[in-house]
Design an enzyme around this catalytic site. Structure first.
Site, PDB file in Angstrom:
ATOM      1  NE  ARG A 102      20.533  15.927  45.768  1.00 36.79           N
ATOM      2  CZ  ARG A 102      20.968  15.463  44.605  1.00 36.79           C
ATOM      3  NH1 ARG A 102      21.183  14.149  44.471  1.00 36.79           N
ATOM      4  NH2 ARG A 102      21.199  16.261  43.588  1.00 36.79           N
ATOM      5  CG  HIS A 129      25.584  10.841  42.803  1.00 38.03           C
ATOM      6  ND1 HIS A 129      24.651  10.284  43.665  1.00 38.03           N
ATOM      7  CD2 HIS A 129      24.857  11.580  41.895  1.00 38.03           C
ATOM      8  CE1 HIS A 129      23.444  10.652  43.310  1.00 38.03           C
ATOM      9  NE2 HIS A 129      23.537  11.436  42.245  1.00 38.03           N
ATOM     10  CD  GLN A 132      22.575   8.946  38.293  1.00 34.47           C
ATOM     11  OE1 GLN A 132      21.824   9.706  38.896  1.00 34.47           O
ATOM     12  NE2 GLN A 132      22.164   8.230  37.245  1.00 34.47           N
ATOM     13  CG  ASP A 217      27.413  15.641  36.041  1.00 37.40           C
ATOM     14  OD1 ASP A 217      26.288  16.103  35.746  1.00 37.40           O
ATOM     15  OD2 ASP A 217      27.796  15.494  37.214  1.00 37.40           O
ATOM     16  CB  CYS A 257      23.657  11.743  36.558  1.00 40.00           C
ATOM     17  SG  CYS A 257      24.512  13.320  36.805  1.00 40.00           S
ATOM     18  NE  ARG A 285      19.547   7.681  41.628  1.00 37.27           N
ATOM     19  CZ  ARG A 285      19.773   8.907  42.114  1.00 37.27           C
ATOM     20  NH1 ARG A 285      20.022   9.914  41.294  1.00 37.27           N
ATOM     21  NH2 ARG A 285      19.776   9.125  43.415  1.00 37.27           N
TER      22      ARG A 285
END
Length: 302
Positions: A102, A129, A132, A217, A257, A285
């Protein structure tokens, strides 16, 4: 034999993506403590960016499967002292069974994958990403069935999440409406590759018309905090609120998210309302990542 990596959703075929989604649903609904396909295996987790959902999901997933996970940060390793990425990739991959990163630069993940002898997973970069999206799509499938041919609306920043939604549209064959302020649109090369599946709109209301899923987001992602005030001005007309959701289908879902800023990119009425599935999305997740770990690390699952 070269390992199988997960750097982008484009690394998957449509069938593989759906297989991961359906397997995640099975693992979610049928937790078997005796099923430990990754017993004795170790996942190295390299975090240049802090995390809640990414760390907990991967660490818990490895534990559920009988394996273990190592948390590594630049300040705790030679990565923070300038060791070449290719050297770190060779060394770390010689001691573990998989690597999850990450990080800021997408090139960090692609370089690791180039020199790693074990599967590398993109846990987030400034460009994409994909993990996700595994959770988001699993959530949609659970609530509404296959997303093929449906219309998804992305409202807000053309960021890494937006890029991965474009890739998901390509792999799972759905239409994606995008409403972003000028200067904050997704990268042209990513958009162009998706062809006619992508449509741009000048307003959030127009983009949300007849949509099956509405997604947003935060306006300022991690590392962009100094731009917060500027972005608040640029994005002030791009909030997902009740009017936007009314423009979508009556059974449309809302996703985010997380973490979210209520009253900025989304109104509290929407994110805490009946159409919001953000907490299912967050929990997934774990299940989506377990499906991915099994797919990449378990020989029987390949």
């Amino acid at each position: 034999m070269n390992p199988r990596h997960f750097i982008s959703l484009l690394d998957l075929s449509g069938d593989e993506f759906r297989r991961l989604i359906n397997r995640g649903i099975v693992l979610k609904n049928n937790r078997d403590p005796d099923y430990q396909p990754l017993k004795g295996q170790v996942l190295a987790m390299i975090f240049e960016k802090s995390s809640t959902r990414t760390r907990i999901s991967f660490e818990s997933g490895m534990s559920h499967f009988g394996g273990s996970a190592l948390f590594l940060s630049p300040r705790d390793t030679q990565l923070g002292r300038g060791e070449p990425l290719q050297d770190s990739a060779r060394v770390i991959s010689s001691m573990v069974d998989g690597i999850m990163l990450r990080t800021d630069k997408h090139e960090t993940v692609t370089t690791f994958a180039q020199y790693s002898s074990v599967p590398v997973i993109n846990g987030l970069t400034d460009l994409q990403h994909p993990c996700q999206l595994l959770a988001d799509m699993q959530t949609y499938f659970e609530h509404r069935g296959d997303i093929k041919g449906k219309t998804v609306t992305w409202i807000g920043d053309g960021n890494n999440m937006c890029h991965s939604y474009i890739h998901a549209a390509m792999v799972l064959d759905f239409n994606l409406n995008i409403a972003c302020p000028k200067g904050y649109q997704p990268l042209a090369e990513i958009v162009d590759a998706a062809g006619e599946r992508i449509r741009f709109f000048d307003t959030a209301l127009a983009a949300a018309q007849n949509s099956d899923l509405v997604v947003t987001d935060v306006w300022a992602s991690m590392g962009q905090e100094e731009e917060q005030k500027l972005r608040e001005l640029a994005f002030k007309d791009y909030q997902v609120n009740a009017d936007v959701m009314k423009a979508a289908h009556s059974d449309a879902l809302f996703m985010h998210c997380l973490p979210a800023h209520r009253g900025e990119e989304v109104s509290a009425e929407v994110i805490d309302g009946a159409q919001s599935v953000i907490f299912d999305e967050a929990e997934n997740r774990l299940h989506a990542q377990k499906s991915l770990l099994e797919f990449l690390l378990c020989k029987k699952a390949r």
